[in-house]
Design a protein around this motif. Structure first.
Motif, PDB file in Angstrom:
ATOM      1  N   ILE A  54       0.832  -1.211   0.000  1.00  0.00           N
ATOM      2  CA  ILE A  54       0.000   0.000   0.000  1.00  0.00           C
ATOM      3  C   ILE A  54       0.865   1.259   0.000  1.00  0.00           C
ATOM      4  N   TRP A  57       0.969   3.281  -3.089  1.00  0.00           N
ATOM      5  CA  TRP A  57      -0.138   4.160  -3.481  1.00  0.00           C
ATOM      6  C   TRP A  57       0.292   5.621  -3.532  1.00  0.00           C
ATOM      7  N   TRP A 252     -16.319  -7.501  -6.029  1.00  0.00           N
ATOM      8  CA  TRP A 252     -15.462  -7.783  -7.188  1.00  0.00           C
ATOM      9  C   TRP A 252     -16.090  -7.278  -8.480  1.00  0.00           C
ATOM     10  N   GLU A 255     -13.733  -6.359 -11.043  1.00  0.00           N
ATOM     11  CA  GLU A 255     -12.765  -7.400 -11.380  1.00  0.00           C
ATOM     12  C   GLU A 255     -13.341  -8.253 -12.503  1.00  0.00           C
ATOM     13  N   GLY A 297      -5.733   1.806 -10.138  1.00  0.00           N
ATOM     14  CA  GLY A 297      -5.809   0.699  -9.200  1.00  0.00           C
ATOM     15  C   GLY A 297      -6.437   1.091  -7.872  1.00  0.00           C
ATOM     16  N   ILE A 298      -6.112   2.293  -7.381  1.00  0.00           N
ATOM     17  CA  ILE A 298      -6.703   2.786  -6.137  1.00  0.00           C
ATOM     18  C   ILE A 298      -8.207   2.970  -6.305  1.00  0.00           C
ATOM     19  N   LYS A 300     -10.213   1.369  -8.245  1.00  0.00           N
ATOM     20  CA  LYS A 300     -10.859   0.052  -8.261  1.00  0.00           C
ATOM     21  C   LYS A 300     -10.969  -0.523  -6.853  1.00  0.00           C
ATOM     22  N   THR A 301      -9.918  -0.370  -6.051  1.00  0.00           N
ATOM     23  CA  THR A 301      -9.926  -0.909  -4.693  1.00  0.00           C
ATOM     24  C   THR A 301     -10.935  -0.193  -3.808  1.00  0.00           C
ATOM     25  N   SER A 304     -14.482  -1.180  -4.688  1.00  0.00           N
ATOM     26  CA  SER A 304     -14.782  -2.539  -4.248  1.00  0.00           C
ATOM     27  C   SER A 304     -15.089  -2.587  -2.755  1.00  0.00           C
ATOM     28  N   ILE A 305     -14.265  -1.918  -1.938  1.00  0.00           N
ATOM     29  CA  ILE A 305     -14.497  -1.902  -0.494  1.00  0.00           C
ATOM     30  C   ILE A 305     -15.815  -1.208  -0.164  1.00  0.00           C
TER      31      ILE A 305
END
Length: 324
Positions: A54, A57, A252, A255, A297-298, A300-301, A304-305
């Protein structure tokens, strides 16, 4: 007149237990030293490969240059994120990712549940085990092999799909499936179903076996046929498992995959095949814009959370089973 003392109610076991002070967390950990020692390798693995990265990031908030030290990097704030959401290419990639992920999730849930219910209705154990074994074997194949099979099956030159459709009279000439953008999402969804339907059905089969057989007997006494027992006994019996898996899979939603889109995609269907993972690969490794790739990428994460907690909260509001 003698005073009469009020009789005190006897203490119950629960009340007696409540008065006993509970040991602290550290005392319980000291009492489970062996368990703690066994957990250390797993804890080190999680910290090293899940939490330590992390730190990377920070690149999303810099104009990152690999040749510079951390103190020499130029900080640009949210510039990468603003560019990301103003870039038409990323918005197109986001559309493709959400669409393919939604198709995979819906088809995966529906086909796995239906397959598990139908498989449970087979009375011949040998036949049932044979079908189940054959159905989950594709799960152990790599996407390299699966996409090769899909490409050969959809080939214009002797592909089994075109041959069957022509034999049945549905088409007059072979279709170039992998060169038609509007077919690509359906091909990806069908590929995921073929590869994972047997494996995904295992957990539903396990849930079905835990249903009380007396419920089926009561339904049969009331005159329910086989399909009514599926609808009013089997499906409600696995509802909690379906909801929990749905909450987990909602996280996801971004994803959609990487291998199948990357291997089956080509220049003709590029506007329909690229996902966020391919976008990160393109900007991160091929172009060298690590900051923009990290920002994607951040995003997407974080999404998702957020979706996991939102789905869990909605399930709690409606009184359904949930993760937390």
């Amino acid at each position: 007149m003698a005073s009469i003392e009020k009789a005190k109610p006897p203490k119950t076991a629960a009340a007696a237990t409540a008065t006993v002070p509970q040991p602290s967390v550290f005392k319980r950990m000291r009492g489970q030293k062996q368990l703690m020692l066994m957990s250390l390798p797993i804890l080190a693995y999680v910290v090293l490969f899940a939490y330590y990265p992390i730190w990377g990031w920070t690149m999303a908030f810099q104009n990152y240059k690999p040749a510079r030290d951390f103190a020499e990097q130029e900080w640009v704030g949210l510039k990468q994120f603003r560019f990301l959401f103003s870039d038409d290419a990323f918005l197109l990639v986001l559309r493709n990712t959400i669409a393919m992920s939604f198709i995979n999730m819906v088809l995966g849930f529906v086909t796995a549940i239906v397959f598990a219910i139908l498989l449970n209705e087979i009375k011949n154990k040998l036949y049932k085990r044979t079908i189940q074994t054959i159905s989950y074997l594709p799960h152990f194949l790599s996407w390299i092999i699966v996409t090769g099979i899909v490409a050969n099956s959809l080939s214009v030159d002797g592909g089994i799909v075109n041959v069957l459709l022509m034999k049945l009279g549905f088409i007059n000439e072979p279709i170039m499936w992998l060169s038609e953008p509007h077919y690509f999402w359906g091909i990806v969804g069908a590929s995921h179903v073929w590869k994972e339907v047997g494996w995904n059905a295992i957990i539903y089969l396990a849930a079905i076996t835990s249903i009380d057989p007396s419920l089926y007997e009561a339904a049969e006494i009331d005159g329910a046929n086989r399909y009514q027992k599926m609808l009013y006994v089997t499906l409600p019996g696995i509802k909690s498992i379906v909801i929990i898996l749905l909450i987990m899979n909602i996280g996801w939603i971004l994803e959609a995959g990487f291998e199948v889109q990357y291997l089956l995609g080509n220049g003709v269907v590029v506007d329909w095949s690229q996902t966020i993972d391919i976008f990160v690969l393109k900007y991160g490794l091929q172009i060298g814009n690590y900051s923009l790739a990290t920002a994607a990428g951040i995003f997407k994460t974080v999404v998702s959370i957020t979706l996991i907690f939102a789905a869990n909260t909605i399930a709690k509001r409606f009184g359904e089973d949930r993760l937390l």
